[in-house]
Scaffold this motif. Structure first.
Motif, PDB file in Angstrom:
ATOM      1  N   VAL A 258      32.829 112.384 -27.854  1.00 54.79           N
ATOM      2  CA  VAL A 258      31.968 111.305 -27.351  1.00 54.79           C
ATOM      3  C   VAL A 258      32.409 110.884 -25.943  1.00 54.79           C
ATOM      4  O   VAL A 258      31.573 110.707 -25.043  1.00 54.79           O
ATOM      5  N   LEU A 259      33.713 110.752 -25.741  1.00 55.87           N
ATOM      6  CA  LEU A 259      34.227 110.373 -24.425  1.00 55.87           C
ATOM      7  C   LEU A 259      33.913 111.426 -23.377  1.00 55.87           C
ATOM      8  O   LEU A 259      33.586 111.100 -22.228  1.00 55.87           O
ATOM      9  N   CYS A 260      33.985 112.692 -23.757  1.00 53.61           N
ATOM     10  CA  CYS A 260      33.640 113.769 -22.824  1.00 53.61           C
ATOM     11  C   CYS A 260      32.191 113.657 -22.366  1.00 53.61           C
ATOM     12  O   CYS A 260      31.874 113.756 -21.181  1.00 53.61           O
ATOM     13  N   VAL A 261      31.301 113.461 -23.331  1.00 54.04           N
ATOM     14  CA  VAL A 261      29.868 113.357 -23.026  1.00 54.04           C
ATOM     15  C   VAL A 261      29.592 112.156 -22.120  1.00 54.04           C
ATOM     16  O   VAL A 261      28.773 112.234 -21.194  1.00 54.04           O
ATOM     17  N   LEU A 262      30.290 111.054 -22.365  1.00 51.08           N
ATOM     18  CA  LEU A 262      30.030 109.827 -21.616  1.00 51.08           C
ATOM     19  C   LEU A 262      30.674 109.808 -20.231  1.00 51.08           C
ATOM     20  O   LEU A 262      30.161 109.141 -19.321  1.00 51.08           O
ATOM     21  N   THR A 263      31.784 110.522 -20.061  1.00 52.92           N
ATOM     22  CA  THR A 263      32.556 110.356 -18.825  1.00 52.92           C
ATOM     23  C   THR A 263      32.601 111.574 -17.916  1.00 52.92           C
ATOM     24  O   THR A 263      32.923 111.439 -16.734  1.00 52.92           O
ATOM     25  N   PHE A 264      32.300 112.783 -18.423  1.00 57.85           N
ATOM     26  CA  PHE A 264      32.540 113.975 -17.606  1.00 57.85           C
ATOM     27  C   PHE A 264      31.648 113.990 -16.371  1.00 57.85           C
ATOM     28  O   PHE A 264      30.455 113.698 -16.436  1.00 57.85           O
ATOM     29  N   ARG A 265      32.242 114.323 -15.230  1.00 61.93           N
ATOM     30  CA  ARG A 265      31.524 114.426 -13.960  1.00 61.93           C
ATOM     31  C   ARG A 265      31.808 115.781 -13.314  1.00 61.93           C
ATOM     32  O   ARG A 265      32.918 116.287 -13.392  1.00 61.93           O
ATOM     33  N   TRP A 266      30.789 116.349 -12.675  1.00 64.71           N
ATOM     34  CA  TRP A 266      30.933 117.623 -11.981  1.00 64.71           C
ATOM     35  C   TRP A 266      31.370 117.445 -10.531  1.00 64.71           C
ATOM     36  O   TRP A 266      31.711 118.405  -9.861  1.00 64.71           O
ATOM     37  N   GLN A 267      31.358 116.218 -10.056  1.00 63.31           N
ATOM     38  CA  GLN A 267      31.793 115.957  -8.681  1.00 63.31           C
ATOM     39  C   GLN A 267      32.410 114.576  -8.597  1.00 63.31           C
ATOM     40  O   GLN A 267      32.240 113.747  -9.504  1.00 63.31           O
ATOM     41  N   ASP A 268      33.133 114.321  -7.503  1.00 64.59           N
ATOM     42  CA  ASP A 268      33.801 113.036  -7.329  1.00 64.59           C
ATOM     43  C   ASP A 268      32.779 111.913  -7.212  1.00 64.59           C
ATOM     44  O   ASP A 268      31.634 112.120  -6.806  1.00 64.59           O
ATOM     45  N   ARG A 269      33.232 110.715  -7.533  1.00 71.56           N
ATOM     46  CA  ARG A 269      32.370 109.555  -7.389  1.00 71.56           C
ATOM     47  C   ARG A 269      31.995 109.372  -5.923  1.00 71.56           C
ATOM     48  O   ARG A 269      32.809 109.538  -5.016  1.00 71.56           O
TER      49      ARG A 269
END
Length: 272
Positions: A258-269
């Protein structure tokens, strides 16, 4: 091969998975620091602690035999959570993830490659530690049904920590900051989870904190494999609690996903 793949000439999904897994393995073993820290550090700890603290803790069990369960759990933590958090944060900060995101490669292939890498490294760590423990210190290998317990505890612990590592990678901007953030946390968890000391000697309030995380339960489940049942009385509940070990690790697998789905990003903020 599907009709679309036949028409466009795209490789099959299985071949993409194999190719990405091969890339991940090659990249890992080409990084000397990662190999030394992930593979050799647990072995070094086993050798040092085995040589210095080779005393009897009761029931004919040496501390090295007790330590084997904890250092295997710590090795799994390093190969999964620490490895994933640092490597993915590094690939995000140097633009690798953004580049992969823009390619036709299925996004799932990236994660399959990471999982295969963790699995391969974990199996190698387990093989090395079991060999060194058995040959150098006479630690008995699991036998009979203990092998089954060994496999499912290691597999569930690795899965939970891998998912957590992927999620934690989004908290750091670079691989260096990820290492500075994750490594101290991992060391603290090892100290309070019965890796470097007998868990019964850890203060009760630390035991309570450790029980919130998967490392403590991995170590406890593995102690049931390497230690006689008589030592189960020294556990907080007076037993190995294998049912609870499975439940907690399963909960962490779900929570990590669940945390992966909610937090994963492909690029920096803040990047476009």
């Amino acid at each position: 091969m599907t009709a679309v793949q036949e028409t466009t000439g795209l490789p099959s999904l299985s071949s993409v998975y194999r190719s990405r897994s091969s890339v991940e393995l090659k990249e890992f073993f080409r990084q000397r620091e990662s190999v030394v820290f992930t593979l050799l550090f647990p072995v070094i700890l086993l050798v040092v602690f085995g040589a210095v603290l080779d005393y009897d803790i009761g029931n004919g069990v040496t501390f090295t035999q007790y330590f084997m369960a904890g250092i295997i759990a710590a090795g799994i933590l390093g190969a999964s959570l620490q490895n994933m958090a640092i490597s993915i944060a590094t690939e995000r900060s140097d633009g690798t993830l953004k580049h992969l995101w823009g390619t036709p490669m299925p996004k799932s292939a990236y994660f399959v490659g990471k999982v295969v890498q963790v699995l391969a490294v974990t199996v190698l760590i387990l093989a090395i530690l079991l060999t060194v423990g058995a040959v150098a210190y006479g630690v008995p290998l699991p036998s009979g049904s203990d092998w089954f317990t060994f496999v499912w505890v290691a597999a569930m612990g690795s899965a939970a920590c891998t998912l957590l590592g992927i999620a934690v990678s989004s908290l750091a901007k670079t691989g260096r900051s990820a290492s500075a953030m994750v490594t101290p946390i991992a060391l603290v968890l090892q100290f309070i989870s019965g890796v470097f000391f007998q868990f019964s000697q850890v203060p009760t309030w630390m035991q309570t904190i450790a029980a919130l995380f998967p490392l403590k339960w991995m170590a406890q489940g593995l102690r049931s494999v390497f230690l006689p049942d008589a030592l189960a009385a020294q556990e907080p509940a007076g037993s190995w609690e294998l049912g609870r070990v499975a439940l907690v690790l399963a909960v962490w697998c779900v929570a990590g996903l669940v945390l992966c789905v909610l937090t994963f990003r492909w690029q920096d903020r803040g990047t476009g």
